[in-house]
Design a protein around this motif. Structure first.
Motif, PDB file in Angstrom:
ATOM      1  N   LEU A   1       0.838  -1.195   0.000  1.00 55.11           N
ATOM      2  CA  LEU A   1       0.000   0.000   0.000  1.00 55.11           C
ATOM      3  C   LEU A   1       0.871   1.243   0.000  1.00 55.11           C
ATOM      4  O   LEU A   1       1.857   1.312   0.748  1.00 55.11           O
ATOM      5  CB  LEU A   1      -0.890   0.042   1.237  1.00 55.11           C
ATOM      6  CG  LEU A   1      -2.119  -0.862   1.314  1.00 55.11           C
ATOM      7  CD1 LEU A   1      -2.728  -0.762   2.705  1.00 55.11           C
ATOM      8  CD2 LEU A   1      -3.133  -0.485   0.260  1.00 55.11           C
ATOM      9  N   SER A   2       0.531   2.202  -0.826  1.00 53.04           N
ATOM     10  CA  SER A   2       1.231   3.484  -0.781  1.00 53.04           C
ATOM     11  C   SER A   2       0.534   4.413   0.203  1.00 53.04           C
ATOM     12  O   SER A   2      -0.637   4.224   0.551  1.00 53.04           O
ATOM     13  CB  SER A   2       1.258   4.122  -2.169  1.00 53.04           C
ATOM     14  OG  SER A   2      -0.048   4.550  -2.538  1.00 53.04           O
ATOM     15  N   GLU A   3       1.275   5.422   0.662  1.00 56.67           N
ATOM     16  CA  GLU A   3       0.721   6.425   1.574  1.00 56.67           C
ATOM     17  C   GLU A   3       1.167   7.796   1.092  1.00 56.67           C
ATOM     18  O   GLU A   3       2.354   8.102   1.071  1.00 56.67           O
ATOM     19  CB  GLU A   3       1.215   6.172   2.997  1.00 56.67           C
ATOM     20  CG  GLU A   3       0.681   7.155   4.019  1.00 56.67           C
ATOM     21  CD  GLU A   3       1.295   6.927   5.394  1.00 56.67           C
ATOM     22  OE1 GLU A   3       0.538   6.663   6.328  1.00 56.67           O
ATOM     23  OE2 GLU A   3       2.523   7.003   5.509  1.00 56.67           O
ATOM     24  N   GLN A   4       0.216   8.603   0.685  1.00 55.53           N
ATOM     25  CA  GLN A   4       0.509   9.936   0.171  1.00 55.53           C
ATOM     26  C   GLN A   4       0.281  10.963   1.273  1.00 55.53           C
ATOM     27  O   GLN A   4      -0.852  11.268   1.630  1.00 55.53           O
ATOM     28  CB  GLN A   4      -0.383  10.250  -1.038  1.00 55.53           C
ATOM     29  CG  GLN A   4      -0.063  11.583  -1.692  1.00 55.53           C
ATOM     30  CD  GLN A   4      -1.070  11.917  -2.766  1.00 55.53           C
ATOM     31  OE1 GLN A   4      -2.229  11.540  -2.681  1.00 55.53           O
ATOM     32  NE2 GLN A   4      -0.636  12.641  -3.790  1.00 55.53           N
ATOM     33  N   THR A   5       1.388  11.477   1.814  1.00 58.64           N
ATOM     34  CA  THR A   5       1.314  12.472   2.881  1.00 58.64           C
ATOM     35  C   THR A   5       1.620  13.847   2.309  1.00 58.64           C
ATOM     36  O   THR A   5       1.634  14.036   1.088  1.00 58.64           O
ATOM     37  CB  THR A   5       2.320  12.131   3.993  1.00 58.64           C
ATOM     38  OG1 THR A   5       3.652  12.303   3.480  1.00 58.64           O
ATOM     39  CG2 THR A   5       2.153  10.687   4.451  1.00 58.64           C
TER      40      THR A   5
ATOM     41  N   ALA B   1       5.511  10.465 -15.963  1.00 54.61           N
ATOM     42  CA  ALA B   1       4.076  10.500 -15.734  1.00 54.61           C
ATOM     43  C   ALA B   1       3.776   9.745 -14.440  1.00 54.61           C
ATOM     44  O   ALA B   1       4.493   8.827 -14.060  1.00 54.61           O
ATOM     45  CB  ALA B   1       3.336   9.879 -16.914  1.00 54.61           C
ATOM     46  N   GLN B   2       2.718  10.123 -13.779  1.00 53.83           N
ATOM     47  CA  GLN B   2       2.487   9.616 -12.437  1.00 53.83           C
ATOM     48  C   GLN B   2       2.133   8.134 -12.387  1.00 53.83           C
ATOM     49  O   GLN B   2       2.412   7.465 -11.413  1.00 53.83           O
ATOM     50  CB  GLN B   2       1.367  10.423 -11.781  1.00 53.83           C
ATOM     51  CG  GLN B   2       1.762  11.871 -11.520  1.00 53.83           C
ATOM     52  CD  GLN B   2       0.652  12.649 -10.838  1.00 53.83           C
ATOM     53  OE1 GLN B   2      -0.454  12.161 -10.696  1.00 53.83           O
ATOM     54  NE2 GLN B   2       0.952  13.869 -10.432  1.00 53.83           N
ATOM     55  N   PHE B   3       1.490   7.617 -13.413  1.00 49.29           N
ATOM     56  CA  PHE B   3       0.908   6.281 -13.286  1.00 49.29           C
ATOM     57  C   PHE B   3       1.310   5.312 -14.398  1.00 49.29           C
ATOM     58  O   PHE B   3       0.829   4.181 -14.403  1.00 49.29           O
ATOM     59  CB  PHE B   3      -0.617   6.391 -13.247  1.00 49.29           C
ATOM     60  CG  PHE B   3      -1.115   7.298 -12.159  1.00 49.29           C
ATOM     61  CD1 PHE B   3      -1.136   6.872 -10.846  1.00 49.29           C
ATOM     62  CD2 PHE B   3      -1.552   8.582 -12.447  1.00 49.29           C
ATOM     63  CE1 PHE B   3      -1.580   7.703  -9.824  1.00 49.29           C
ATOM     64  CE2 PHE B   3      -2.009   9.419 -11.432  1.00 49.29           C
ATOM     65  CZ  PHE B   3      -2.020   8.976 -10.120  1.00 49.29           C
TER      66      PHE B   3
ATOM     67  N   ASN C   1       3.022   6.691  -6.472  1.00 54.16           N
ATOM     68  CA  ASN C   1       1.827   6.797  -7.298  1.00 54.16           C
ATOM     69  C   ASN C   1       1.383   5.455  -7.868  1.00 54.16           C
ATOM     70  O   ASN C   1       0.203   5.280  -8.189  1.00 54.16           O
ATOM     71  CB  ASN C   1       2.059   7.775  -8.445  1.00 54.16           C
ATOM     72  CG  ASN C   1       2.230   9.192  -7.949  1.00 54.16           C
ATOM     73  OD1 ASN C   1       1.697   9.562  -6.910  1.00 54.16           O
ATOM     74  ND2 ASN C   1       2.996   9.989  -8.669  1.00 54.16           N
ATOM     75  N   LYS C   2       2.317   4.545  -8.038  1.00 51.61           N
ATOM     76  CA  LYS C   2       1.964   3.239  -8.590  1.00 51.61           C
ATOM     77  C   LYS C   2       2.979   2.208  -8.120  1.00 51.61           C
ATOM     78  O   LYS C   2       4.173   2.502  -7.998  1.00 51.61           O
ATOM     79  CB  LYS C   2       1.924   3.282 -10.121  1.00 51.61           C
ATOM     80  CG  LYS C   2       1.065   2.192 -10.747  1.00 51.61           C
ATOM     81  CD  LYS C   2       0.725   2.526 -12.191  1.00 51.61           C
ATOM     82  CE  LYS C   2      -0.310   1.574 -12.754  1.00 51.61           C
ATOM     83  NZ  LYS C   2      -0.701   1.930 -14.136  1.00 51.61           N
TER      84      LYS C   2
ATOM     85  N   HIS D   1       6.594   3.954  -8.798  1.00 49.11           N
ATOM     86  CA  HIS D   1       6.559   5.072  -9.736  1.00 49.11           C
ATOM     87  C   HIS D   1       6.204   6.336  -8.964  1.00 49.11           C
ATOM     88  O   HIS D   1       5.279   6.340  -8.148  1.00 49.11           O
ATOM     89  CB  HIS D   1       5.490   4.804 -10.787  1.00 49.11           C
ATOM     90  CG  HIS D   1       5.751   5.438 -12.107  1.00 49.11           C
ATOM     91  ND1 HIS D   1       6.176   6.730 -12.252  1.00 49.11           N
ATOM     92  CD2 HIS D   1       5.633   4.948 -13.375  1.00 49.11           C
ATOM     93  CE1 HIS D   1       6.310   7.009 -13.546  1.00 49.11           C
ATOM     94  NE2 HIS D   1       5.986   5.937 -14.241  1.00 49.11           N
ATOM     95  N   THR D   2       6.917   7.398  -9.200  1.00 49.91           N
ATOM     96  CA  THR D   2       6.616   8.692  -8.598  1.00 49.91           C
ATOM     97  C   THR D   2       6.413   9.700  -9.718  1.00 49.91           C
ATOM     98  O   THR D   2       6.350   9.343 -10.896  1.00 49.91           O
ATOM     99  CB  THR D   2       7.765   9.166  -7.685  1.00 49.91           C
ATOM    100  OG1 THR D   2       8.870   9.572  -8.498  1.00 49.91           O
ATOM    101  CG2 THR D   2       8.214   8.052  -6.754  1.00 49.91           C
ATOM    102  N   ASP D   3       6.312  10.982  -9.355  1.00 46.36           N
ATOM    103  CA  ASP D   3       6.266  12.016 -10.389  1.00 46.36           C
ATOM    104  C   ASP D   3       7.660  12.597 -10.655  1.00 46.36           C
ATOM    105  O   ASP D   3       7.793  13.622 -11.314  1.00 46.36           O
ATOM    106  CB  ASP D   3       5.284  13.125 -10.002  1.00 46.36           C
ATOM    107  CG  ASP D   3       5.547  13.686  -8.615  1.00 46.36           C
ATOM    108  OD1 ASP D   3       6.544  13.276  -7.990  1.00 46.36           O
ATOM    109  OD2 ASP D   3       4.758  14.527  -8.159  1.00 46.36           O
ATOM    110  N   ALA D   4       8.701  11.922 -10.155  1.00 48.39           N
ATOM    111  CA  ALA D   4      10.092  12.277 -10.458  1.00 48.39           C
ATOM    112  C   ALA D   4      10.539  11.502 -11.698  1.00 48.39           C
ATOM    113  O   ALA D   4       9.850  10.587 -12.161  1.00 48.39           O
ATOM    114  CB  ALA D   4      10.991  11.948  -9.262  1.00 48.39           C
TER     115      ALA D   4
END
Length: 543
Positions: A76-80, A215-217, A132-133, A147-150
C-alpha cells in the motif's frame, strides 16, 4: 438472480441520475442502502479506514494457508504532505483473506471509521517522493518497482529492506488525525507515537532515463520476466531489463549528481536526475520508444512477449509497439477516445483483447486482429455506464472476458465481454447494458487503484482517496457470476432456510463443529491471532 442482486444494491433513482450526469457523487441514501445489502452482495467484504490517501494497492504472495483463511502480503502506498515529519511511505502489510463461503453476515458489517483487524502492518519503507503506482515481479515476488512524479523509478527488495518507524511528530499528527476521525489503536488504546525518527530508505536499484519528470501512473512489469516499462511527460516509453543489473550493464557516472535544490541535471544516456538516493546503483533503459505527442498516461505488456507493449496518453492515442521490429509505433490509433486516455490493460487470457479507459467516461474494447483498420474500426465495443472520468481498467487474471473499471465518483464496475449483445427485457434495459456484471459501490471518493487477487479467484482490493480514504477487500457473491440455472437450483435447495423453515420441518443437520471452526478462525483474525499458524508480525495498521 444476478441482475436482481446488482440492481437492488444500486437504487433506480440513483442510476438514472448518474446517466443524466446529475449526481456528482454517491448519495447518503444510496450508500446506506448499499451497506444494508453487503451480506447479500458479497461472499466476503472488509473495510479499512486510511488516515492518509493511498494511490496504489497490490496483492503480494500468499504467506500461510489455513482451513478457513490464508495470510497474504499486500503493498500500500501512503501519500502524505511529504514533510520531514510526515514522509511519503510504502507499507508492506499482511492481510487475512477469508476463504470462499466462510464469512458470516455479521463479519461483513462495518462503520466508515473502522480499521480492519484483517490488516496488519509488517514493514514501512520511507519513500523518496509520493508512491503513485506499485508493480510486483511475479518472477520474483519479493521485488517491487514504484513510480513517482520524479524522473526515476525505484526497485525494492521488500525482504531485505529495513523497516522504518515514523517519527514521534508524524505519529502524533497521525494520532491527532485519527482521533479526530474516531480511529483508535489496538482495542481502545490511542495510537502511540513511535520513538525512532524517519530516515529515507535506500532503493536497491534506480531506473533512470526519462528526460522530464515521469508520468504519475504509467508503469508495468512483465509477468514472466524482469522487463519494466514506464511512460513519461517527454512522450517516450522506456523499457528496462532489470536482469541487466546483475549483468554489469548499469549506467553510473561517479560525481554526476544534481546541484543544490535537487532540480535535476540531464546526463547523456541517463535522462534527468532528481537525487542520488544514497548512491544507490542505477540502470539505463534498454529501449526508448517514441511516438506519443504528449504525456504517456499508462502502459501495458503483451501477456507472453516482453518486447510487445501498448500505451495511451493525453494525446488520445492508443499505440502498439513491437521491440523486435524497432522503437517506432507498430500501430497507432490516433483518436482512440474523445478525451485523454488514463488507463490501458492487455488481457492475460486472450492476447487479442485490450481495454482502455478515458476521461470521456467510456471504456473501449479493442481487438488486435483489426489493427489494420482505421480509427474506430479497431474498437469492437464501447462500455458507457460510467458518468465521470475513468481512473483505471484491469482484466481479471483467471476469468476469461471479465474486467473491471474504476472512476472518479468511487464506483468500480465489473464487466463480462461474453454478455455483450445478450437479450434483455424492457426492465433490464433501464438498469444498464447486459455486459455489466456487478457494481461495487463501497467507496465514497475517487477509486485511485484496484487489483484482482491473482491467487484467490474473484477477490479484489480497491483504494479510494478523498474525504474518506479507504482500503476495501471483497469478493462478490458467487450467485452473481455462476450460470443462472446453477444459481436458481441452489436457491431452491435452500428455499426453506431463506424463507423460514416450517414448524413441522425436521431440524437442520448439526454442522456446529464446522460452524464453530469457521467462526473461531474469523474471530481469531479479528483478535489478531493466527488461527493455527503463528502470530502475524506487526501491529494493526493505522494508516
Amino acid at each position: 438472480p444476478a441482475r436482481s442482486i446488482v440492481e437492488r444494491g444500486f437504487p433506480a433513482h440513483a442510476r438514472r441520475a448518474r446517466r443524466r450526469g446529475g449526481m456528482p457523487g454517491y448519495s447518503d441514501e444510496s450508500y446506506g442502502r448499499w451497506k444494508t445489502l453487503v451480506p447479500f452482495l458479497y461472499d466476503w467484504f472488509t473495510h479499512h479506514r486510511l488516515v492518509w490517501p493511498s494511490l496504489s494497492c497490490r496483492w503480494g504472495p500468499i504467506l500461510e494457508r489455513h482451513d478457513y483463511k490464508h495470510k497474504q502480503r499486500m503493498y500500500l502506498s501512503e501519500q502524505t504532505d511529504g514533510s520531514a515529519n510526515s514522509p511519503n511511505t510504502l507499507h508492506v502489510v499482511t492481510v487475512d483473506v477469508i476463504q470462499k463461503r466462510v464469512a458470516a453476515a455479521e463479519h461483513m458489517m462495518f462503520n466508515e471509521e473502522d480499521r480492519s483487524a484483517f490488516v496488519k502492518r509488517t514493514k514501512t519503507i520511507v519513500h523518496p517522493g509520493e508512491v503513485n503506482k506499485i508493480r510486483e515481479f511475479e518472477a520474483s515476488p519479493n521485488f517491487i518497482v514504484t513510480h513517482t512524479d520524479a524522473p526515476e523509478l525505484f526497485l525494492w527488495n521488500v525482504d531485505t529492506q529495513e523497516g522504518n518507524k515514523v517519527s514521534a511528530k508524524h505519529n502524533a499528527a497521525a494520532a491527532a488525525a485519527a482521533a479526530a476521525a474516531g480511529v483508535v489503536g489496538e482495542g481502545d488504546r490511542p495510537v502511540e507515537p513511535a520513538k525512532a525518527s524517519p530516515r529515507r530508505s535506500k532503493p536497491d536499484l534506480v531506473l533512470v532515463g526519462h528526460e522530464e519528470n515521469a508520468a504519475q501512473f504509467a508503469l508495468a512489469v512483465h509477468r514472466e520476466s524482469f522487463h519494466v516499462i514506464s511512460g513519461g511527460k517527454d512522450g517516450h516509453v522506456l523499457l528496462w531489463d532489470v536482469a541487466d543489473h546483475d549483468g554489469g550493464s548499469i549506467w553510473k557516472v561517479p560525481g554526476s549528481r544534481p546541484g543544490a535544490g535537487g532540480s535535476g541535471v540531464g546526463v547523456a544516456g541517463a535522462g534527468m536526475r532528481s537525487g542520488d538516493f544514497d548512491d544507490a546503483p542505477t540502470l539505463a533503459p534498454k529501449m526508448r520508444f517514441a511516438g506519443h505527442q504528449a504525456t504517456v498516461e499508462d502502459v501495458s505488456f503483451h501477456p507472453t512477449s516482453d518486447l510487445q507493449l501498448c500505451s495511451v496518453g493525453v494525446d488520445s492515442a492508443l499505440i502498439f509497439w513491437d521491440g523486435r521490429q524497432g522503437t517506432g509505433p507498430a500501430h497507432r490509433v490516433g483518436e482512440a477516445h474523445t478525451d485523454d486516455l488514463h488507463s490501458v490493460d492487455w488481457s492475460v487470457l486472450d492476447d487479442n483483447l485490450v481495454v482502455t479507459g478515458s476521461a470521456d467516461t467510456t471504456v473501449k474494447l479493442w481487438d488486435r486482429r483489426k489493427l489494420g483498420a482505421d480509427g474506430a474500426a479497431c474498437c469492437v465495443h464501447t462500455f458507457g455506464l460510467h458518468a465521470v472520468a475513468i481512473t483505471s481498467v484491469q482484466w481479471c487474471p483467471d476469468q476469461r472476458g471479465v474486467f473491471a473499471s474504476g472512476d472518479d465518483d468511487g464506483y468500480l464496475n465489473v464487466w463480462d465481454v461474453d454478455r455483450i449483445g445478450a437479450p434483455q427485457t424492457a426492465e433490464q434495459k433501464k438498469a444498464g447494458p447486459p455486459e455489466i456484471m456487478f457494481q461495487h459501490s463501497g467507496h465514497r471518493a475517487q477509486v485511485t487503484d484496484f487489483h484482482w487477487n491473482p491467487w484467490d479467484p474473484w477477490t479484489m482490493a480497491s483504494v479510494s482517496s478523498g474525504d474518506i480514504n479507504t482500503l476495501q477487500m471483497w469478493r462478490m457473491n458467487d450467485l452473481i457470476y455462476r450460470p443462472e440455472a446453477d444459481a436458481l437450483a441452489e436457491l431452491e435447495k435452500h428455499k426453506a432456510t431463506i424463507c423460514g423453515a416450517r414448524r413441522e420441518d425436521p431440524p437442520p443437520p448439526d454442522n456446529s463443529e464446522a460452524t464453530h471452526g469457521r467462526d473461531t478462525a474469523i474471530e481469531q483474525s479479528r483478535d489478531g491471532n493466527s488461527g493455527g499458524g503463528g502470530g502475524t508480525e506487526g501491529d494493526a495498521m493505522v494508516q
